[in-house]
Design an enzyme around this catalytic site. Structure first.
Site, short mmCIF file in Angstrom:
data_model
loop_
_atom_site.label_atom_id
_atom_site.label_comp_id
_atom_site.label_asym_id
_atom_site.label_seq_id
_atom_site.Cartn_x
_atom_site.Cartn_y
_atom_site.Cartn_z
N TYR A 138 34.29 35.33 34.10
CA TYR A 138 35.12 34.45 34.91
C TYR A 138 36.29 33.91 34.07
CZ TYR A 138 36.42 30.72 38.13
OH TYR A 138 37.12 29.90 38.99
N HIS A 184 40.45 34.75 34.49
CA HIS A 184 41.48 33.74 34.66
C HIS A 184 42.48 33.71 33.51
CE1 HIS A 184 38.91 32.70 37.97
NE2 HIS A 184 39.98 32.12 38.49
N TRP A 233 41.17 39.33 45.47
CA TRP A 233 40.81 38.45 44.35
C TRP A 233 39.46 37.79 44.63
CZ3 TRP A 233 42.23 37.67 39.47
CH2 TRP A 233 41.74 36.53 38.83
#
Length: 102
Positions: free
Chosen positions: A19, A23, A76
């Site tokens: 994660y 990002h 996404w």
């Protein structure tokens, strides 16, 4: 008037590194979609496997509608779904109620 939007998500504990990496490399077309939606000052903070997101926009409802209509947003959210405990809607996550502002 600028609207401030905040949310909390839970990342699967075994997926937190993925994660964070995702990002660090958000797709340029996703960033463009967020900008065109009027989203600015967007930050995500981490506490263990819980993340807190914050952004500003002039119209949160319009920003959400715009993002829900963007194919890149669905892609996404699909990509993030395996990393999160619960998939985020294409229009964005459920928001928190603001109870104090200085």
């Amino acid at each position: 008037m600028t609207e401030r939007v905040a949310f909390v998500l839970r990342v699967r504990p075994d997926k937190i590194d993925e994660y964070v990496a995702a990002h660090a490399n958000v797709w340029p077309e996703m960033l463009d979609a967020l900008r065109h939606a009027g989203v600015r000052n967007y930050s995500i903070f981490r506490d263990g496997n819980q993340v807190f997101g914050y952004f500003e926009t002039d119209d949160a409802a319009a920003s959400g509608e715009y993002m829900a209509a963007q194919e890149v947003s669905a892609r996404w959210q699909d990509a993030m779904a395996d990393l999160l405990e619960e998939r985020v809607p294409d229009a964005g996550p459920p928001t928190l109620e603001e109870i104090f502002r200085l």
